[in-house]
Design a protein around this motif. Structure first.
Motif, PDB file in Angstrom:
ATOM      1  N   CYS A   1       8.013   6.017  -4.985  1.00 44.47           N
ATOM      2  CA  CYS A   1       7.411   7.403  -4.799  1.00 44.47           C
ATOM      3  C   CYS A   1       7.224   7.454  -3.051  1.00 44.47           C
ATOM      4  O   CYS A   1       7.000   6.220  -2.615  1.00 44.47           O
ATOM      5  CB  CYS A   1       6.148   7.760  -5.513  1.00 44.47           C
ATOM      6  SG  CYS A   1       6.200   7.693  -7.229  1.00 44.47           S
TER       7      CYS A   1
ATOM      8  N   ILE B   1       5.623  10.357   0.027  1.00 43.45           N
ATOM      9  CA  ILE B   1       4.743  11.407   0.475  1.00 43.45           C
ATOM     10  C   ILE B   1       5.876  12.017   1.677  1.00 43.45           C
ATOM     11  O   ILE B   1       5.987  11.180   2.612  1.00 43.45           O
ATOM     12  CB  ILE B   1       3.573  11.005   1.218  1.00 43.45           C
ATOM     13  CG1 ILE B   1       2.786  10.580  -0.223  1.00 43.45           C
ATOM     14  CG2 ILE B   1       2.959  12.561   1.442  1.00 43.45           C
ATOM     15  CD1 ILE B   1       1.283  10.200   0.210  1.00 43.45           C
TER      16      ILE B   1
ATOM     17  N   VAL C   1       4.886  15.054  -3.231  1.00 42.39           N
ATOM     18  CA  VAL C   1       5.058  13.634  -3.422  1.00 42.39           C
ATOM     19  C   VAL C   1       6.582  13.800  -4.344  1.00 42.39           C
ATOM     20  O   VAL C   1       6.548  14.636  -5.241  1.00 42.39           O
ATOM     21  CB  VAL C   1       4.064  12.808  -4.398  1.00 42.39           C
ATOM     22  CG1 VAL C   1       4.613  11.650  -4.996  1.00 42.39           C
ATOM     23  CG2 VAL C   1       2.834  12.709  -3.577  1.00 42.39           C
TER      24      VAL C   1
ATOM     25  N   CYS D   1       9.606  11.172  -6.675  1.00 40.92           N
ATOM     26  CA  CYS D   1       9.571   9.918  -6.996  1.00 40.92           C
ATOM     27  C   CYS D   1      10.997   9.739  -7.862  1.00 40.92           C
ATOM     28  O   CYS D   1      11.740  10.732  -7.953  1.00 40.92           O
ATOM     29  CB  CYS D   1       8.807   9.698  -8.450  1.00 40.92           C
ATOM     30  SG  CYS D   1       6.669   9.678  -7.870  1.00 40.92           S
TER      31      CYS D   1
ATOM     32  N   ALA E   1      -1.039  15.296  -0.292  1.00 41.69           N
ATOM     33  CA  ALA E   1      -1.197  13.919  -0.405  1.00 41.69           C
ATOM     34  C   ALA E   1      -1.299  13.033   0.673  1.00 41.69           C
ATOM     35  O   ALA E   1      -0.677  13.505   1.854  1.00 41.69           O
ATOM     36  CB  ALA E   1       0.179  13.310  -1.146  1.00 41.69           C
TER      37      ALA E   1
ATOM     38  N   GLU F   1      -1.889   9.242   0.341  1.00 46.68           N
ATOM     39  CA  GLU F   1      -1.727   7.834   0.157  1.00 46.68           C
ATOM     40  C   GLU F   1      -1.173   7.969  -1.202  1.00 46.68           C
ATOM     41  O   GLU F   1      -1.613   8.679  -2.222  1.00 46.68           O
ATOM     42  CB  GLU F   1      -3.170   7.049   0.195  1.00 46.68           C
ATOM     43  CG  GLU F   1      -2.938   5.373  -0.043  1.00 46.68           C
ATOM     44  CD  GLU F   1      -4.224   4.918   0.003  1.00 46.68           C
ATOM     45  OE1 GLU F   1      -4.438   3.798  -0.112  1.00 46.68           O
ATOM     46  OE2 GLU F   1      -5.240   5.588  -0.052  1.00 46.68           O
ATOM     47  N   LEU F   2      -0.163   7.030  -1.462  1.00 43.86           N
ATOM     48  CA  LEU F   2       0.059   6.592  -2.841  1.00 43.86           C
ATOM     49  C   LEU F   2      -0.118   5.036  -3.275  1.00 43.86           C
ATOM     50  O   LEU F   2      -0.156   4.035  -2.458  1.00 43.86           O
ATOM     51  CB  LEU F   2       1.676   6.651  -2.776  1.00 43.86           C
ATOM     52  CG  LEU F   2       2.282   8.013  -2.843  1.00 43.86           C
ATOM     53  CD1 LEU F   2       3.835   7.953  -2.519  1.00 43.86           C
ATOM     54  CD2 LEU F   2       2.045   8.701  -4.218  1.00 43.86           C
TER      55      LEU F   2
ATOM     56  N   LEU G   1       1.322   2.678  -6.908  1.00 44.23           N
ATOM     57  CA  LEU G   1       2.082   2.430  -8.200  1.00 44.23           C
ATOM     58  C   LEU G   1       1.746   1.477  -8.738  1.00 44.23           C
ATOM     59  O   LEU G   1       1.891   0.311  -8.212  1.00 44.23           O
ATOM     60  CB  LEU G   1       3.538   2.798  -7.849  1.00 44.23           C
ATOM     61  CG  LEU G   1       4.148   4.143  -7.790  1.00 44.23           C
ATOM     62  CD1 LEU G   1       3.553   5.148  -6.936  1.00 44.23           C
ATOM     63  CD2 LEU G   1       5.652   4.042  -7.583  1.00 44.23           C
TER      64      LEU G   1
ATOM     65  N   GLY H   1       1.420   5.904 -11.620  1.00 40.71           N
ATOM     66  CA  GLY H   1       0.979   6.234 -10.222  1.00 40.71           C
ATOM     67  C   GLY H   1      -0.100   7.036 -10.002  1.00 40.71           C
ATOM     68  O   GLY H   1      -0.614   7.616 -10.831  1.00 40.71           O
ATOM     69  N   CYS H   2      -0.565   6.783  -8.619  1.00 36.35           N
ATOM     70  CA  CYS H   2      -1.876   7.631  -8.547  1.00 36.35           C
ATOM     71  C   CYS H   2      -1.427   7.971  -6.761  1.00 36.35           C
ATOM     72  O   CYS H   2      -0.899   7.404  -6.306  1.00 36.35           O
ATOM     73  CB  CYS H   2      -3.200   6.679  -8.253  1.00 36.35           C
ATOM     74  SG  CYS H   2      -3.486   6.104 -10.173  1.00 36.35           S
ATOM     75  N   VAL H   3      -2.146   9.014  -6.632  1.00 35.22           N
ATOM     76  CA  VAL H   3      -1.965   9.578  -5.310  1.00 35.22           C
ATOM     77  C   VAL H   3      -3.520   9.908  -4.709  1.00 35.22           C
ATOM     78  O   VAL H   3      -4.177  10.626  -5.511  1.00 35.22           O
ATOM     79  CB  VAL H   3      -1.096  10.742  -5.095  1.00 35.22           C
ATOM     80  CG1 VAL H   3      -1.386  11.964  -5.937  1.00 35.22           C
ATOM     81  CG2 VAL H   3      -0.805  11.301  -3.638  1.00 35.22           C
TER      82      VAL H   3
ATOM     83  N   CYS I   1      -3.630  10.891 -11.054  1.00 40.86           N
ATOM     84  CA  CYS I   1      -2.796   9.928 -11.640  1.00 40.86           C
ATOM     85  C   CYS I   1      -1.751  10.375 -12.656  1.00 40.86           C
ATOM     86  O   CYS I   1      -2.037  11.416 -13.153  1.00 40.86           O
ATOM     87  CB  CYS I   1      -3.463   8.767 -12.171  1.00 40.86           C
ATOM     88  SG  CYS I   1      -4.510   7.704 -10.795  1.00 40.86           S
TER      89      CYS I   1
END
Length: 811
Positions: free
Chosen positions: A184, A186, A192, A194, A227, A229-230, A232, A237-239, A247
């Protein structure tokens, strides 16, 4: 690699050395040693980041593997420039070019230097399960490594051992993160996108086709804006945005942090008790560094990775008591670490490989400081190892030392704290740790990687996928072969040898964790007639009609399978096996889908006879289903049937055999992952089951009844892989489905059969998950396809404990 060796006493030309062939010393019961003969060699003569700046002079020898660089028995290093070097601590990078390394003499005898490209520099690295990516200052992304799910984002599913650009990401990226098989980024607007695997919701979408196939190109996740920060994990996944953590993806361990265990989740916020300044994702857990210096974690906790002192999971974030002044958080497979304001490192969770402390017997469910390390400047975690950047910009790694992932060849699978930095890197600016490999970004913007390299994840070049069959040297006289998943076995003069992943070669050699890129003998105290391979188990049938099995629950050493009697034929699926014995079929193993021929029930069953309407002539096993060819030419199948692989017109599972309505009698039957094919008496092929990848020779999602494969006639042999099919007709091989590289760009071919050119007329074939091997009329073996575990038998290097420069042409 036969003959391709650089020696300082003189230069040996490449043309004279190709195809020479050689043998290594005999080992394990007298099986001849093997080395590949004619191999396709990729010349790496590009100007690169991390190599000497400018164009290099022509050389009489261009290496592409460290083993080609020897001096007095010492193995040197093949630089990205194609020039050999040797260790010299008097040089800044610890290596000096050999005295006669190049004909022009501009490099010979000089220290290897790392000079930055004049182009756009690399500013960020990210590592996933078996792939890696970099981001340049202008936002352009390039990725390399495993790509079966499209996780490289280049529009194909082809593995790459050198970086390729990510396509379709408009405007460039400002951050990137990788998971097990997804990626993924940004973009400049804070959205975002992916790409990669999507079946567990990794792409943040609910579109059925994308969930099933994933995407080889970036796809925007709707509803995620701003967004910053990412992170995985294995399949989620979480942002982090300005005011929330969001998430998506798999949620079987509560890793989405939203209070439930729903199988799949679209993007949804995580409720934290304070704003987050950083997020990290492990295999099935996640953590947030809070603005007040604390840490909250959620998800799977079976190894104490949530820091709560026990193995309980949590579907909502829980703050770790007593943990304060945290300035960095990192999550690995099942362990977590935090860097404190003082520079101290504190960790908790899984420690079975020493990844959070020097004593692997001590599990740590509470945060504990690693005083042995002293202060650190950065920390990154892999599946079973940990790496840190020290204040002097060197790095140290500890934990599982297998496959060279700690940057030293002497480390074992269970390691401890490394007191010194990894040799071969310096002035480290960035650090990225993958499943079993590590990459570093140095201040000169050069990139170096070490560890596992089966799928090209070190980015150092070399063939990890072969479009054309490559012969295995000295293989004449092979009488039987089998392939499954990522391994291959063959029989020659009554002896068995295997290569590839542990279920084939490693388990038979008593080392189930080691992959082999060349055949190694399996010690069976009887003459072997044939061999069959499955998902985790391999069995060999000997002259006395006994069955010797190993791998999986059978153990690492071959042992006689009890309860099956005198065996005439054997077939093995993902976790079950069937044998023909005394005019009946006997099956055993996992029966959750009825694949053992009994009413479906979870768990392992002992050998049991199958009730069939006629005497069986042959047996085959797919991943979760089985089929038998009867003496009268009919075919019966049983087991999982959700994609029509039983062929009786339904999509239902059956614990008892059902007859397949074939257009005519059959003389052979084969089963793949979720499809089956029969070779008819007329020489035509009829297939049924899953069809999404073209493995039935016709377009469609599935076919619950047999359909004829067009254009193929006079077929004499069949082999079915995970999602492809191959046939021998007039001694030539044709394949269709998800295997064949087309125009050197994609591993997916249309459903129409495509001819594969083998060196000689073919009499038998065997298919693995993504590779095919064929036996010619002289008993010689040639293979093509994926070589991630050495399953093509080409003796290719599968890992490196020395940091190797990533082959990066200047943009």
């Amino acid at each position: 690699m036969a003959g391709d060796v650089f020696e300082e006493s003189g230069l040996r030309s490449r043309a004279a050395s190709l195809g020479a062939g050689s043998k290594s010393p005999n080992r394990l019961g007298g099986w001849p040693g093997w080395l590949p003969g004619s191999l396709a060699i990729l010349s790496l003569a590009l100007a690169t980041i991390g190599a000497v700046a400018g164009c290099l002079p022509a050389s009489g020898f261009a290496c592409d593997d460290d083993r080609q660089c020897t001096r007095g028995g010492l193995v040197g290093h093949c630089e990205v420039s194609g020039v050999c070097s040797f260790v010299d601590e008097g040089c800044q990078l610890g290596r000096r070019y050999a005295r006669f390394a190049d004909e022009g003499g501009r490099l010979g005898g000089r220290c290897v230097e790392a000079v930055a490209c004049a182009g756009t520099p690399v500013v960020e690295l990210a590592a996933g399960g078996e792939h890696a990516c970099l981001r340049r200052l202008d936002g352009q992304l390039a990725c390399w490594g495993r790509n079966d799910a499209g996780q490289l984002g280049d529009g194909t599913r082809r593995p790459r051992s050198t970086p390729v650009p990510v396509v379709g990401l408009a405007g460039g990226a400002r951050a990137i993160a990788l998971g097990a098989a997804a990626s993924c980024a940004i973009d400049q607007a804070g959205s975002v996108s992916c790409w990669g695997r999507g079946e567990k919701g990794e792409l943040g979408l609910a579109t059925p086709d994308l969930l099933a196939f994933g995407s080889t190109r970036p796809i925007a996740i709707p509803g995620v804006v701003g967004a910053l920060e990412l992170a995985l994990g294995e399949a989620f996944g979480c942002v982090r945005t300005g005011d929330a953590v969001i998430c998506w993806g798999a949620n079987d361990g509560g890793q989405l942090g939203r209070g439930d265990l729903a199988a799949r989740g679209l993007p949804a916020p995580v409720r934290l008790d304070a704003p987050a300044d950083e997020i990290a994702a492990g295999a099935r857990h996640a953590c947030a560094r809070l603005r007040d210096g604390g840490v909250a974690c959620w998800g799977q906790g079976s190894f104490g990775q949530l820091g709560q002192g026990d193995a309980s999971p949590s579907v909502r974030p829980i703050r770790i008591a007593g943990l304060a002044e945290v300035v960095e958080i990192a999550a690995g497979g099942r362990h977590t670490c935090a860097r404190l304001r003082s520079g101290a490192l504190t960790c908790w969770g899984d420690n079975r490989a020493g990844q959070i402390g020097p004593d692997p017997s001590l599990q740590r469910a509470f945060p504990q400081e690693l005083a042995e390390l002293g202060p650190i400047a950065r920390v990154r975690l892999g599946e079973r190892h940990t790496c840190v950047v020290r204040p002097d910009e060197s790095i140290a790694c500890f934990g599982d030392g297998g496959q060279g992932r700690l940057g030293t060849a002497s480390a074992s699978a269970v390691g401890g704290i490394s007191p010194v930095g990894v040799r071969g890197v310096s002035r480290v600016l960035g650090l990225a740790v993958g499943g079993a490999f590590t990459c570093v970004l140095q201040r000169d913007t050069s990139v170096r990687c070490f560890g596992a390299d089966g799928h090209g994840q070190l980015g150092a070049g070399g063939a990890v996928w072969r479009d054309r069959p490559a012969a295995i040297a000295a293989s004449e006289g092979v009488s039987a072969l089998s392939a499954a998943h990522n391994a291959t076995c063959l029989v020659r003069a009554g002896e068995l040898a295997c290569f590839g992943a542990g279920a084939g070669a490693g388990a038979g050699a008593g080392d189930a964790n080691r992959d082999r890129a060349e055949p190694i003998a399996v010690g069976i105290p009887a003459a072997v007639l044939d061999v069959a391979m499955g998902g985790s188990t391999t069995c060999a049938r000997t002259l006395d009609r006994r069955l010797w099995c190993w791998g999986g629950r059978a153990g690492a050493i071959p042992a006689v399978q009890q309860g099956v009697g005198a065996v005439d034929a054997i077939a093995i699926g993902e976790a079950h096996a069937c044998a023909r014995s005394r005019g009946r079929i006997v099956c055993w193993g996992e029966n959750g889908d009825g694949q053992v021929g009994q009413p479906p029930v979870p768990g392992e069953l002992d050998p049991v006879a199958i009730s069939l309407p006629e005497i069986p002539a042959a047996i085959t096993a797919g991943a979760h289903h089985s089929c038998a060819l009867l003496d009268d030419g009919r075919v019966a199948c049983w087991g999982r049937g959700g994609e029509g692989q039983l062929g009786d017109g339904r999509q239902t599972t059956s614990g008892s055999p059902v007859l397949v309505p074939l257009p005519e009698t059959a003389r052979a039957v084969m089963a793949g992952d979720a499809h089956s094919c029969a070779l008819l008496g007329s020489g035509r092929i009829a297939c049924w089951g899953r069809a999404r990848e073209g493995q039935l020779g016709v377009a469609g999602v599935f076919s619950a009844t047999p359909s004829l494969v067009p254009e193929l006639a006079g077929v004499t042999a069949l082999a079915l892989g995970r999602r492809f099919s191959c046939a021998v007709s007039a001694a030539a091989v044709s394949c269709f489905g998800d295997i064949v590289a087309e125009d050197n760009q994609s591993v997916v071919t249309p459903e129409r059969p495509r001819r594969i050119e083998f060196p000689a007329p073919v009499v038998a074939i065997a298919a693995g998950a993504a590779h095919l091997c064929a036996l010619d009329v002289r008993g010689r073996l040639a293979c093509f396809g994926l070589d991630g575990s050495g399953q093509l038998g080409t003796a290719r290097r599968l890992h490196s404990s020395w940091p190797r420069p990533v082959t990066l042409p200047c943009p």
